[in-house]
Design a protein around this motif. Structure first.
Motif, PDB file in Angstrom:
ATOM      1  N   LYS A 135       0.673  -1.331   0.039  1.00  0.00           N
ATOM      2  CA  LYS A 135       0.154  -0.041   0.028  1.00  0.00           C
ATOM      3  C   LYS A 135       0.813   1.203   0.031  1.00  0.00           C
ATOM      4  CE  LYS A 135      -3.605   2.300   2.651  1.00  0.00           C
ATOM      5  NZ  LYS A 135      -4.563   2.339   3.761  1.00  0.00           N
ATOM      6  N   ASN A 136       1.860   1.215   0.828  1.00  0.00           N
ATOM      7  CA  ASN A 136       2.891   2.481   0.901  1.00  0.00           C
ATOM      8  C   ASN A 136       3.464   2.504  -0.567  1.00  0.00           C
ATOM      9  OD1 ASN A 136       3.442   4.559   2.910  1.00  0.00           O
ATOM     10  ND2 ASN A 136       5.646   3.692   2.653  1.00  0.00           N
ATOM     11  N   ALA A 137       4.033   1.484  -1.141  1.00  0.00           N
ATOM     12  CA  ALA A 137       4.617   1.714  -2.321  1.00  0.00           C
ATOM     13  C   ALA A 137       3.809   2.167  -3.304  1.00  0.00           C
ATOM     14  CB  ALA A 137       5.190   0.296  -2.632  1.00  0.00           C
ATOM     15  N   LEU A 138       2.616   1.911  -3.345  1.00  0.00           N
ATOM     16  CA  LEU A 138       1.646   2.308  -4.408  1.00  0.00           C
ATOM     17  C   LEU A 138       1.560   3.859  -4.095  1.00  0.00           C
ATOM     18  CD1 LEU A 138      -1.176  -0.445  -4.413  1.00  0.00           C
ATOM     19  CD2 LEU A 138       0.517   0.170  -6.482  1.00  0.00           C
ATOM     20  N   VAL A 161      10.351   6.019  -9.167  1.00  0.00           N
ATOM     21  CA  VAL A 161       9.480   4.799 -10.164  1.00  0.00           C
ATOM     22  C   VAL A 161      10.233   3.616 -10.149  1.00  0.00           C
ATOM     23  CG1 VAL A 161       8.332   4.671 -12.237  1.00  0.00           C
ATOM     24  CG2 VAL A 161       8.245   6.936 -11.143  1.00  0.00           C
ATOM     25  N   ALA A 162      11.326   3.543 -10.828  1.00  0.00           N
ATOM     26  CA  ALA A 162      11.921   2.240 -10.835  1.00  0.00           C
ATOM     27  C   ALA A 162      11.911   1.207  -9.745  1.00  0.00           C
ATOM     28  CB  ALA A 162      13.287   2.488 -11.506  1.00  0.00           C
ATOM     29  N   HIS A 163      12.326   1.917  -8.655  1.00  0.00           N
ATOM     30  CA  HIS A 163      12.518   1.095  -7.352  1.00  0.00           C
ATOM     31  C   HIS A 163      11.096   0.734  -6.828  1.00  0.00           C
ATOM     32  CE1 HIS A 163      16.617   1.983  -6.922  1.00  0.00           C
ATOM     33  NE2 HIS A 163      16.436   3.230  -6.751  1.00  0.00           N
ATOM     34  N   ALA A 201       5.533   9.727  -7.373  1.00  0.00           N
ATOM     35  CA  ALA A 201       6.676   9.795  -8.207  1.00  0.00           C
ATOM     36  C   ALA A 201       6.192   9.837  -9.791  1.00  0.00           C
ATOM     37  CB  ALA A 201       7.416   8.409  -7.947  1.00  0.00           C
ATOM     38  N   VAL A 202       5.488   9.319 -10.210  1.00  0.00           N
ATOM     39  CA  VAL A 202       4.823   9.229 -11.660  1.00  0.00           C
ATOM     40  C   VAL A 202       4.323  10.766 -11.748  1.00  0.00           C
ATOM     41  CG1 VAL A 202       3.147   8.620 -13.066  1.00  0.00           C
ATOM     42  CG2 VAL A 202       4.325   6.886 -11.848  1.00  0.00           C
ATOM     43  N   VAL A 203       3.558  11.384 -11.026  1.00  0.00           N
ATOM     44  CA  VAL A 203       3.298  12.585 -11.103  1.00  0.00           C
ATOM     45  C   VAL A 203       4.345  13.720 -11.113  1.00  0.00           C
ATOM     46  CG1 VAL A 203       1.711  14.550 -10.249  1.00  0.00           C
ATOM     47  CG2 VAL A 203       0.983  12.317 -10.205  1.00  0.00           C
TER      48      VAL A 203
END
Length: 452
Positions: free
Chosen positions: A105-108, A123-125, A114-116
């Motif tokens: 959940k946290n990673a999402l 994003v890669a990580h 990060a995408v925004v």
């Protein structure tokens, strides 16, 4: 994996007002507002979004506390993740960033931000982390909502959810059907049951189409696997019948008998989905008399056992296939099935209606009214396909029997009465019609000869 930090100067610290030259102001439309003291060279190196906002090409730049200020508006649910991303910008190379996700959940949430903010490293990580860790069901649903809209950079996360090559599906299906119809040791029974459940699921049409559409080759393989299972069961039944003559029935064989019945019940459901019940029904028909002998001699007359229950459930499938014309049998075999199973099931129903023990009551819960109704309907259908004389014998025995209540053959009796009463008139009309037709044909033939 780790974030690199390529700056040659003394590492900067987020929130350090003495060295900060820019403020990132995180705000929500609900009024939440936080100011983070940052460093432009860190922001511009980690995020294309901040690089654009702090470049000379950006038309306006706010000043706050004698520093450039970049305002970022976000949803309340993403507020904390924005601050987390800013902190990640300052991670040094000796700290593993994947240790900081603290779950899917946290990673999402971090990935969304990060995408925004266009942070390729983060994003890669995130993608590497999400691609590698297990997901809970709720997390998987959340991933399906979020990841597809993030483009190619997040595609690896969805690899485990992609449709499989049809050839791979066929291979795993065939491997599973061979295992599910085998006779592994009892320690593997749970695995076999699981394989059976998944095979049935693969062929079931629910909200989604079946995972596999069986062609002739697959149907042939399934039939062969089930035929081997049926052959083992037939051999076991013959062995048990031999034991009965010596008044001995090994407990191990009875356990195997019950296990095979469970497998056959499952197999009947698979074959029904594939419209391939013929061989299965033929095998059960040929072995029915011995099956009844085994059950009657090894299970107490007034007691409901798991073996009796399984025999009942398989017999329902077989009688339905015969009664509704799914499998075609000659008259002699249809009549024999009635003579074998009607008395057995009649007595079994009476025993079940008289259940008193708790163990029997627990088994009784597994038998619903629909099963009894299916049996009754199948009996009626088969009886009505028999010659009228055979029907009369069966109905006479039914009317004289003390267990007349079940199965209720009233429908068959009514149809037999009607057919018998109108039979002479019907057949006379047919004979007259046939004679009239022949007469017309004869006259037409004579007329043709005269004209010649």
């Amino acid at each position: 994996m780790e974030l690199s930090h390529s700056e040659s100067r003394t590492p900067s610290r987020i929130g350090d007002r003495t060295t900060s030259d820019v403020i990132v102001r995180i705000r929500t439309h609900d009024g939440r507002d936080d100011r983070i003291y940052c460093h432009s060279h860190i922001l511009m190196g980690k995020s294309k979004y901040f690089a654009d906002r702090l470049s000379d090409n950006w038309p306006t730049c706010q000043i706050l506390d004698s520093r450039n200020c970049v305002e970022v508006y976000c949803q309340e649910s993403d507020f904390d993740y924005h601050i987390t991303v800013l902190r990640l910008f300052y991670m040094t190379s000796d700290v593993s960033i994947t240790d900081l996700w603290h779950g899917v959940k946290n990673a999402l949430g971090i990935l969304r931000v990060a995408v925004v903010l266009e942070c390729p490293q983060i994003v890669a990580h995130c993608v590497d982390y999400l691609e590698a860790v297990p997901w809970e069901e709720a997390e998987e649903e959340e991933i399906l909502k979020i990841i597809p809209g993030m483009g190619a950079q997040a595609e690896p996360v969805l690899a485990r959810l992609r449709p499989v090559n049809p050839l791979a599906i066929v291979k795993i299906f065939l491997s599973a059907i061979r295992f599910a119809t085998s006779s592994p040791s009892s320690s593997l029974n749970d695995l076999k049951t699981s394989a059976q459940e998944q095979l049935e699921y693969m062929l079931t049409e629910d909200d989604d189409a079946p995972l596999l559409t069986a062609d002739d080759e697959i149907k042939l393989e399934v039939r062969q696997c089930v035929n081997r299972l049926s052959s083992r069961f037939v051999n076991l039944v013959h062995s048990l019948v031999g034991d009965l003559q010596e008044s001995v029935a090994e407990s191990e064989k009875m356990e195997l008998f019950q296990s095979n019945l469970s497998d056959l019940l499952w197999a009947s459901q698979i074959l029904a989905k594939l419209e391939s019940l013929r061989d299965f029904v033929y095998s059960w028909v040929e072995t029915s008399e011995n099956i009844v002998k085994v059950v009657e001699h090894t299970c107490p007359a007034g007691e409901l056992t798991e073996a009796k229950l399984k025999v009942l459930e398989v017999t329902v499938k077989v009688l339905e296939a015969i009664g509704y014309g799914t499998v075609i049998l000659p008259t002699k075999k249809r009549l024999n099935m009635i003579k074998i199973w009607l008395p057995f099931i009649r007595v079994m129903k009476f025993s079940i209606d008289s259940v008193t023990s708790d163990d029997d009551k627990n088994l009784l819960l597994k038998i619903d009214g629909e099963l009894w109704q299916s049996l009754e309907s199948a009996f009626v259908s088969i009886i009505l396909t028999l010659p009228s004389g055979n029907q009369a014998e069966i109905l006479t025995e039914w009317l004289d029997n003390k267990h007349i209540r079940y199965p209720d053959l009233t429908e068959a009796f009514e149809v037999w009465c009607y057919r018998s009463k109108v039979a002479k008139r019907r057949l006379t009309m047919l004979d007259e019609s046939h004679q009239t037709t022949n007469g017309r044909s004869f006259i037409a033939g004579c007329s043709a000869l005269i004209m010649m």
